[in-house]
Scaffold this motif. Structure first.
Motif, short mmCIF file in Angstrom:
data_model
loop_
_atom_site.label_atom_id
_atom_site.label_comp_id
_atom_site.label_asym_id
_atom_site.label_seq_id
_atom_site.Cartn_x
_atom_site.Cartn_y
_atom_site.Cartn_z
N ILE A 1 5.77 87.30 -43.21
CA ILE A 1 6.68 88.43 -42.99
C ILE A 1 8.06 87.85 -42.72
O ILE A 1 8.22 87.03 -41.81
CB ILE A 1 6.24 89.28 -41.79
CG1 ILE A 1 4.72 89.53 -41.81
CG2 ILE A 1 7.03 90.58 -41.75
CD1 ILE A 1 4.21 90.25 -43.02
N GLN A 2 9.05 88.27 -43.51
CA GLN A 2 10.41 87.74 -43.34
C GLN A 2 11.33 88.84 -42.79
O GLN A 2 11.29 89.99 -43.23
CB GLN A 2 10.97 87.23 -44.66
CG GLN A 2 12.38 86.66 -44.52
CD GLN A 2 12.91 86.06 -45.82
OE1 GLN A 2 12.16 85.86 -46.78
NE2 GLN A 2 14.20 85.76 -45.86
N PHE A 3 12.16 88.45 -41.82
CA PHE A 3 13.16 89.34 -41.24
C PHE A 3 14.54 88.74 -41.51
O PHE A 3 14.79 87.58 -41.17
CB PHE A 3 12.97 89.48 -39.73
CG PHE A 3 11.66 90.10 -39.35
CD1 PHE A 3 11.56 91.46 -39.09
CD2 PHE A 3 10.51 89.33 -39.25
CE1 PHE A 3 10.35 92.03 -38.73
CE2 PHE A 3 9.29 89.89 -38.89
CZ PHE A 3 9.21 91.24 -38.64
N LYS A 4 15.41 89.52 -42.10
CA LYS A 4 16.80 89.10 -42.32
C LYS A 4 17.69 90.04 -41.54
O LYS A 4 17.72 91.25 -41.81
CB LYS A 4 17.17 89.11 -43.79
CG LYS A 4 18.59 88.58 -44.05
CD LYS A 4 18.89 88.51 -45.54
CE LYS A 4 20.25 87.87 -45.78
NZ LYS A 4 20.29 86.45 -45.35
N PHE A 5 18.42 89.48 -40.57
CA PHE A 5 19.29 90.30 -39.72
C PHE A 5 20.72 90.20 -40.22
O PHE A 5 21.34 89.12 -40.18
CB PHE A 5 19.16 89.85 -38.26
CG PHE A 5 17.79 90.08 -37.70
CD1 PHE A 5 17.35 91.37 -37.41
CD2 PHE A 5 16.92 89.02 -37.48
CE1 PHE A 5 16.07 91.59 -36.90
CE2 PHE A 5 15.65 89.23 -36.97
CZ PHE A 5 15.22 90.52 -36.69
N THR A 6 21.24 91.30 -40.67
CA THR A 6 22.54 91.32 -41.33
C THR A 6 23.70 91.14 -40.37
O THR A 6 24.83 90.90 -40.81
CB THR A 6 22.72 92.64 -42.10
OG1 THR A 6 22.54 93.76 -41.20
CG2 THR A 6 21.69 92.75 -43.22
N VAL B 1 6.51 85.47 -49.73
CA VAL B 1 6.70 86.46 -48.67
C VAL B 1 6.00 87.76 -49.06
O VAL B 1 6.16 88.25 -50.18
CB VAL B 1 8.20 86.71 -48.41
CG1 VAL B 1 8.39 87.84 -47.40
CG2 VAL B 1 8.86 85.42 -47.91
N ASP B 2 5.23 88.31 -48.14
CA ASP B 2 4.49 89.54 -48.41
C ASP B 2 5.31 90.79 -48.10
O ASP B 2 5.21 91.79 -48.79
CB ASP B 2 3.20 89.56 -47.59
CG ASP B 2 2.24 88.45 -48.01
OD1 ASP B 2 1.53 88.63 -49.01
OD2 ASP B 2 2.25 87.39 -47.35
N VAL B 3 6.11 90.73 -47.01
CA VAL B 3 6.96 91.87 -46.64
C VAL B 3 8.30 91.34 -46.15
O VAL B 3 8.35 90.40 -45.35
CB VAL B 3 6.31 92.73 -45.54
CG1 VAL B 3 7.22 93.91 -45.19
CG2 VAL B 3 4.93 93.23 -45.96
N GLY C 1 7.98 94.94 -50.32
CA GLY C 1 6.72 94.20 -50.27
C GLY C 1 5.60 94.99 -50.89
O GLY C 1 5.82 96.02 -51.55
N ALA C 2 4.38 94.53 -50.67
CA ALA C 2 3.21 95.19 -51.24
C ALA C 2 3.10 96.60 -50.69
O ALA C 2 3.15 96.80 -49.47
CB ALA C 2 1.96 94.38 -50.90
N PRO C 3 2.97 97.60 -51.56
CA PRO C 3 2.88 98.99 -51.08
C PRO C 3 1.78 99.20 -50.05
O PRO C 3 1.92 100.01 -49.13
CB PRO C 3 2.60 99.78 -52.36
CG PRO C 3 3.21 98.96 -53.46
CD PRO C 3 2.99 97.53 -53.04
N ALA C 4 0.67 98.46 -50.17
CA ALA C 4 -0.42 98.61 -49.21
C ALA C 4 0.00 98.26 -47.80
O ALA C 4 -0.59 98.73 -46.82
CB ALA C 4 -1.61 97.73 -49.63
#
Length: 233
Positions: A134-139, A167-169, A201-204
């Motif tokens: 899971i990746q988080f990008k803080f703008t 990366v999945d999400v 990411g993956a809709p699921a």
């Protein structure tokens, strides 16, 4: 710290009223057992002060210290007395949501603290497969804007550098927006619709984020409206 009164509130405060003590109890009740993990959740506390507070809590029967087998250092575990404080801490947090939100400052939105709690909120059993990223990008950050949570089996690790895996999400937003949706101040749908949050990411996984990224325990608690300086975007 002695009050010289038989009042049970006074007696409880003699144990819990010193600076950092309640926060240390919070960290231990949230699952932190090792010194460096407890310290990570507290931020500015000095190692010497943390050592002193842990010793005091041990003497009062709030925590138990166990030597780590084959390693240096100790692990700290809650006693029944400590576990009995969980509803007290939850009640304090709910009171804070109603009566202390005006004290929240811009500098209180600390990314390291937020990532610690996002890491703790991941439910690996609700993700797909044995490994997820899971990746988080803080703008609103420049030097360290990207963070990754690497989930392998039941373990969740925070990475400050790209782990080199698919990366999945992806989450792209400000620190404040991620705080708001995790805390329950806003819904993911509202933040995405307004353009404050971008999720890919993956809709699921992206269709039901709260199933695997559990919200704060205060997610459904009553609260006062956010102060203007926290709602301006």
């Amino acid at each position: 710290m002695k009050y010289g009164q038989f009042c049970p509130i006074a007696k409880a405060t003699e144990i819990l009223g010193e600076k950092w003590t309640i926060m240390i109890v919070r960290e231990i009740l949230m699952g932190a057992t090792r010194f460096n993990v407890i310290q990570r959740g507290l931020g500015d506390i000095s190692p010497a002060l943390l050592t002193g507070r842990l010793k005091s809590l041990e003497e009062q029967g709030i925590i138990v210290r166990h030597k780590i087998t084959g390693q240096k250092g100790y692990e700290y575990f809650p006693t029944e007395a400590c576990k009995a404080l969980l509803p007290v801490l939850v009640a304090m947090g709910e009171w804070g949501l109603c009566w202390a939100r005006h004290n929240v400052l811009d500098e209180d939105f600390d990314v390291d603290f937020l990532m610690l709690y996002l890491e703790r909120s991941i439910d690996p059993s609700k993700l797909i497969g044995n490994e997820s990223v899971i990746q988080f990008k803080f703008t609103d950050l420049v030097e360290q804007s990207d963070y990754w949570l690497l989930v392998r089996d039941d373990n969740v690790d925070l990475c400050l550098k790209n782990p080199g895996r698919d990366v999945d999400v992806y989450f792209t937003c400000t620190i404040r927006t991620m705080h708001d949706v995790w805390m329950g101040d806003r819904t993911y749908r509202d933040a995405i619709k307004s353009g404050d949050l971008y999720v890919q990411g993956a809709p699921a996984l992206t269709r039901n984020i709260t199933s695997w990224l559990r919200p704060s325990i205060f997610g459904e608690s009553d609260r006062m409206p956010l102060p203007d300086n926290l709602t301006d975007r």
